[in-house]
Scaffold this active site. Structure first.
Site, PDB file in Angstrom:
ATOM      1  N   LYS A 108       0.755  -1.304   0.070  1.00  0.00           N
ATOM      2  CA  LYS A 108      -0.233   0.052   0.096  1.00  0.00           C
ATOM      3  C   LYS A 108       0.789   1.247  -0.117  1.00  0.00           C
ATOM      4  O   LYS A 108       0.434   2.310  -0.612  1.00  0.00           O
ATOM      5  CB  LYS A 108      -1.070   0.075   1.221  1.00  0.00           C
ATOM      6  CG  LYS A 108      -0.370   0.323   2.494  1.00  0.00           C
ATOM      7  CD  LYS A 108      -1.282   0.469   3.505  1.00  0.00           C
ATOM      8  CE  LYS A 108      -0.756   0.462   4.999  1.00  0.00           C
ATOM      9  NZ  LYS A 108       0.168   1.909   5.077  1.00  0.00           N
ATOM     10  N   THR A 109       1.945   1.062   0.649  1.00  0.00           N
ATOM     11  CA  THR A 109       2.830   2.449   0.821  1.00  0.00           C
ATOM     12  C   THR A 109       3.358   2.828  -0.653  1.00  0.00           C
ATOM     13  O   THR A 109       3.465   3.879  -1.055  1.00  0.00           O
ATOM     14  CB  THR A 109       4.009   2.203   1.734  1.00  0.00           C
ATOM     15  OG1 THR A 109       3.437   1.837   3.071  1.00  0.00           O
ATOM     16  CG2 THR A 109       4.748   3.479   1.889  1.00  0.00           C
TER      17      THR A 109
ATOM     18  N   ASP B 279      -3.131   7.922   4.365  1.00  0.00           N
ATOM     19  CA  ASP B 279      -2.792   6.755   4.635  1.00  0.00           C
ATOM     20  C   ASP B 279      -3.535   6.248   5.914  1.00  0.00           C
ATOM     21  O   ASP B 279      -3.816   6.935   6.564  1.00  0.00           O
ATOM     22  CB  ASP B 279      -1.354   6.473   4.890  1.00  0.00           C
ATOM     23  CG  ASP B 279      -0.555   5.376   4.774  1.00  0.00           C
ATOM     24  OD1 ASP B 279      -1.215   4.476   4.410  1.00  0.00           O
ATOM     25  OD2 ASP B 279       0.505   5.248   5.254  1.00  0.00           O
ATOM     26  N   GLU B 280      -3.581   4.889   5.809  1.00  0.00           N
ATOM     27  CA  GLU B 280      -3.973   4.298   7.168  1.00  0.00           C
ATOM     28  C   GLU B 280      -5.224   4.690   7.608  1.00  0.00           C
ATOM     29  O   GLU B 280      -5.918   5.190   8.709  1.00  0.00           O
ATOM     30  CB  GLU B 280      -3.275   4.396   8.304  1.00  0.00           C
ATOM     31  CG  GLU B 280      -1.725   3.836   8.115  1.00  0.00           C
ATOM     32  CD  GLU B 280      -1.571   2.382   8.338  1.00  0.00           C
ATOM     33  OE1 GLU B 280      -2.672   1.433   8.203  1.00  0.00           O
ATOM     34  OE2 GLU B 280      -0.557   1.747   7.961  1.00  0.00           O
TER      35      GLU B 280
ATOM     36  N   GLN C  56      -7.163  -4.450   9.529  1.00  0.00           N
ATOM     37  CA  GLN C  56      -6.259  -3.881  10.466  1.00  0.00           C
ATOM     38  C   GLN C  56      -6.724  -2.792  11.518  1.00  0.00           C
ATOM     39  O   GLN C  56      -6.038  -1.933  11.786  1.00  0.00           O
ATOM     40  CB  GLN C  56      -5.327  -3.737   9.711  1.00  0.00           C
ATOM     41  CG  GLN C  56      -4.387  -4.771   8.975  1.00  0.00           C
ATOM     42  CD  GLN C  56      -3.042  -4.561   8.444  1.00  0.00           C
ATOM     43  OE1 GLN C  56      -2.081  -4.287   8.995  1.00  0.00           O
ATOM     44  NE2 GLN C  56      -3.044  -4.803   7.170  1.00  0.00           N
TER      45      GLN C  56
ATOM     46  N   ARG D   7       2.162 -10.107  10.904  1.00  0.00           N
ATOM     47  CA  ARG D   7       3.280  -9.533  10.849  1.00  0.00           C
ATOM     48  C   ARG D   7       4.542 -10.613  10.618  1.00  0.00           C
ATOM     49  O   ARG D   7       5.811 -10.181  10.199  1.00  0.00           O
ATOM     50  CB  ARG D   7       3.911  -9.038  12.386  1.00  0.00           C
ATOM     51  CG  ARG D   7       2.868  -8.174  12.992  1.00  0.00           C
ATOM     52  CD  ARG D   7       2.824  -6.969  12.108  1.00  0.00           C
ATOM     53  NE  ARG D   7       1.594  -7.134  11.564  1.00  0.00           N
ATOM     54  CZ  ARG D   7       1.514  -6.485  10.227  1.00  0.00           C
ATOM     55  NH1 ARG D   7       2.054  -5.282   9.939  1.00  0.00           N
ATOM     56  NH2 ARG D   7       0.120  -6.565   9.611  1.00  0.00           N
TER      57      ARG D   7
END
Length: 759
Positions: free
Chosen positions: A32-33, A224-225, A255, A613
């Site tokens: 995504k980044t 973002d997020e 998330q 993770r």
């Protein structure tokens, strides 16, 4: 444009979509980044001026890394005017330009959590309230929640929700504390973190000229997020993006784990409802983890109802299934984890490759004991950060007071540091005088001879000396750059001398920290000069930078390879080749404080974050007994273990033999937990694994079969107090109970967690 070839088809489509609202749902490890970064570069290459682009993140680190990557994709000169940063830093920048419209000066101070708690404590004391009941942390959380919902003190005092909440907790004076808190902030020309967002909203909603100005500037808004945004942030984004609505939000509803901070998952779930023509892009390829880890995480999160469905997949190797191990006690669990890590290290795995994740901070104690015992180096991620250390906060308080004399908290922090013989009695008199006269605390220094103050001539001299010292610094604040100014203040004030005179290990550490602060300021000045061409950097610029630092931005003190210990919340955004997720037990993970289906779903998302993770191998562990609150407590496996498809879980036997560490208790050989047989499953349903542990088919039976509830029973709940049972039923295999509470009305609770007492 060659960089577009580095993207997969969905990523490329999301990047090239230019006009109108878009929602990018990015599964864990899906890049995504990269999409957000490449999209900004793409817009610039399409002729959009960087000055017309606003990119909002949740950490300074994320913003910094994205900017550096963008500068590698396009000419760095084209990115010069790009507005990119955290919500708080961007709002702070705008508010400094528009401060006078809100009745502040451009040099307003930003209070951190410590400053806010200190101010609240002072208000509670002035009001002669019980500080054991009116705890600063509780009050600040309540005020923060109100601000994030854009509720000011007047609205708070008339809000039914808060009135009931305060009544239940016997905190009747919170409205007056909130009002006094805001008044003191304004008097001190200061804002707390939540004010940065709230005042930004006030500025945009109440001033048409300002709103239109920034809407014209920010023609493209990227976030973002987005799943972590609260109502205040949502409204800022919505307002700035109008009327073009060239808005791109990126996030993952699976998330969303920060509701306790005010984050609202509905912002991302209902994005398409708010923007009728919004385009949805799903990034479903996971580049991080093996197929087994991805499949296990998918099977877990599939049990959540509130989500945007996606099918994350991995094209990496199949990999090992999740390793599930049961231990007799939490001590054996920690010893077992330590032994497995030692075995991994013996097999040439670096300690840096391994993280141990837990639900609560308290779980680290036994882990730390075991790691110290066997010599495994570790770090606690998210410990006391550099800028939260006392000596650093003292030094920065000097800088804050000098540039903003109205900052009462900074003044009170350093007026007697180094020691000047100015005691609490004197400070109380100064505060009472300022309160009575309705003047700033710093202005009291012009009235030291007033008889009402009733202070001795010796104390007057000490106060005058301090005041003159601060005034001498004020005169230099605009003539010396940040480093020269900071060095002069710390040496002249005696701060450095006091630290240098203390030759204890603690004193030496404090001196080194102060020197490191000066090193950091010097690096800040040099960087601005060499990279940005700014010849003069005032101390105000440095303070703005450090006041907005987050825990995620903190750097480690050394580079020794270590195991990382952290809560799952702290692990979000990170990745490790190998992870251990410990304490997977009922009333621990999920949390015992879950009282609704939505809260339970967030706990499940939290475990999803933990599993994702892992890049190569994920260990799950739980203990059958755990030491809690001074006694041994029996544990049952977390229901979430049953949510994971058994196909992706391998049961293992504990690597350490059971040991009798508790008197009068002996252990047999631990048996591996089999998620396919532990809890009966209902065939042919979408909720096969969603069973409350030990809930029987008798729907009126509580967990463990200890007590049967009936309609009409009078019950007591620790939060909602007394009430009457209205209905008992089951949905999706979860036993629920409807209760009409005398004080707060009807509530629906999960029977497994209600913890009711019969009256």
């Amino acid at each position: 444009m060659n960089y577009l070839s580095e993207l997969n088809d969905t990523q490329r489509e999301a990047v090239q979509y230019k006009n109108g609202p878009q929602l990018v749902i990015a599964g864990a490890g899906s890049g995504k980044t990269r999409v957000l970064t490449y999209k900004i570069a793409y817009l610039i290459q399409q002729g959009i001026s960087s000055g017309n682009i606003l990119a909002l993140t949740f950490t300074n680190k994320a913003a910094r890394e994205m900017r550096e990557r963008i500068m590698q994709l396009v000419d760095p000169k084209q990115t010069r005017y790009l507005t990119m940063g955290t919500f708080h830093s961007v709002c702070a920048r705008i508010l400094r330009q528009e401060a006078e419209r809100l009745g502040f000066t451009s040099k307003f101070t930003i209070y951190d959590t410590g400053d806010s708690k200190s101010l609240i404590k002072r208000i509670v004391k002035e009001k002669e309230l019980d500080d054991k009941l009116y705890k600063s942390s509780v009050i600040l959380n309540r005020i923060s929640d109100a601000k994030n919902h854009l509720i000011d003190p007047i609205a708070y005092a008339n809000n039914r929700h808060y009135i009931q909440l305060d009544k239940m907790n016997r905190l009747y004076e919170i409205p007056s504390i909130y009002a006094a808190y805001q008044q003191q902030l304004r008097q001190s020309n200061a804002m707390d973190f939540d004010d940065l967002l709230m005042n930004m909203n006030i500025l945009l909603q109440q001033n048409n000229e300002v709103r239109q100005k920034y809407q014209e500037i920010f023609q493209y808004v990227l976030v973002d997020e987005y799943q972590d945004t609260n109502y205040s942030q949502y409204l800022i984004v919505k307002t700035l993006a109008e009327p073009q609505n060239n808005i791109c939000v990126v996030g993952d509803d699976a998330q969303a784990i920060y509701s306790f901070r005010g984050a609202n998952i509905q912002n991302i779930l209902k994005f398409q409802q708010g923007y009728a023509n919004a385009q949805l892009f799903k990034l479903e390829r996971n580049y991080r983890s093996t197929q087994s880890i991805v499949n296990a995480a998918n099977s877990l999160i599939a049990h959540n109802v509130g989500q945007i469905h996606k099918q994350v997949y991995s094209e990496k190797e199949q990999g090992q299934p999740l390793q599930l191990t049961a231990y007799p006690t939490d001590l054996e669990e920690s010893a077992g984890v330590a032994k497995r890590i030692a075995m991994l290290h013996k097999n040439k795995r670096s300690y840096e490759d391994i993280a141990v994740l837990y639900r609560t901070n308290a779980q680290s104690r036994t882990l730390e004991n075991e790691f110290r015992k066997v010599g495994i180096p570790y770090r606690i991620y998210g410990g006391t950060s550099f800028y939260q250390r006392k000596e650093i906060k003292d030094a920065i308080a000097y800088f804050r007071l000098i540039i903003n004399p109205y900052d009462a908290e900074a003044l009170l922090r350093i007026i007697n540091f180094p020691a000047r013989g100015i005691g609490n009695t004197t400070l109380k008199k100064l505060n009472e005088f300022a309160y009575t006269r309705q003047i700033h605390l710093i202005d009291v220094f012009n009235h030291l001879n007033d008889q009402q103050l009733n202070i001795t001539s010796r104390t007057i001299n000490q106060l005058n000396t301090f005041y003159q010292l601060i005034q001498s610094f004020v005169e230099l604040s605009d003539t010396l750059d940040a480093y020269q100014f900071a060095e002069h203040v710390l040496k002249t004030s005696g701060v450095m001398t006091t630290a240098a005179m203390d030759l204890t290990p603690e004193g030496i550490d404090r001196m080194q920290n102060l020197q490191e602060l000066l090193n950091g300021i010097q690096q800040f000045v040099t960087k601005r000069k060499e990279e940005d061409g700014i010849d003069f950097t005032p101390i105000t610029d440095f303070l703005s930078e450090v006041s907005l630092l987050t825990d995620q931005d903190e750097k480690l003190d050394d580079h020794t390879p270590r195991i990382t210990l952290m809560t799952v919340h702290a692990a979000k955004g990170l990745e490790f080749p190998i992870t251990f997720i410990v304490g997977l037990e009922e009333n621990l993970f999920p949390s015992p404080y879950c009282e609704s289906e939505s809260e339970l779903e967030e706990e499940r998302r939290l475990l999803y974050v933990a599993i994702t993770r892992s890049k190569e191998l994920c260990h799950l562990t739980y203990s059958k007994q755990r030491f809690k609150n001074g006694s041994i407590s029996y544990s049952s496996p977390s229901r979430f273990i049953n949510d994971i498809n058994p196909q992706f879980v391998q049961n293992t036997v504990s690597v350490n033999p059971p040991i009798n560490r508790w008197s009068n208790f002996s252990w047999g050989e631990p048996k591996p937990f089999n998620p396919s047989t532990q809890t009966p499953k209902t065939p042919s349903t979408a909720t096969t694994h969603r069973n409350l542990t030990k809930v029987t088919n008798n729907i009126g039976m509580s967990v463990g079969g200890e007590q049967k509830w009936n309609v009409g029973d009078r019950v007591f709940h620790k939060v909602f107090k007394e009430g009457t049972v209205q209905k008992i039923y089951s949905t999706n295999d979860s036993a629920k109970i409807d209760i009409n509470f005398d004080e707060v009305g009807s509530k629906t609770l999960l029977l497994a967690f209600a913890k009711l007492e019969k009256r």
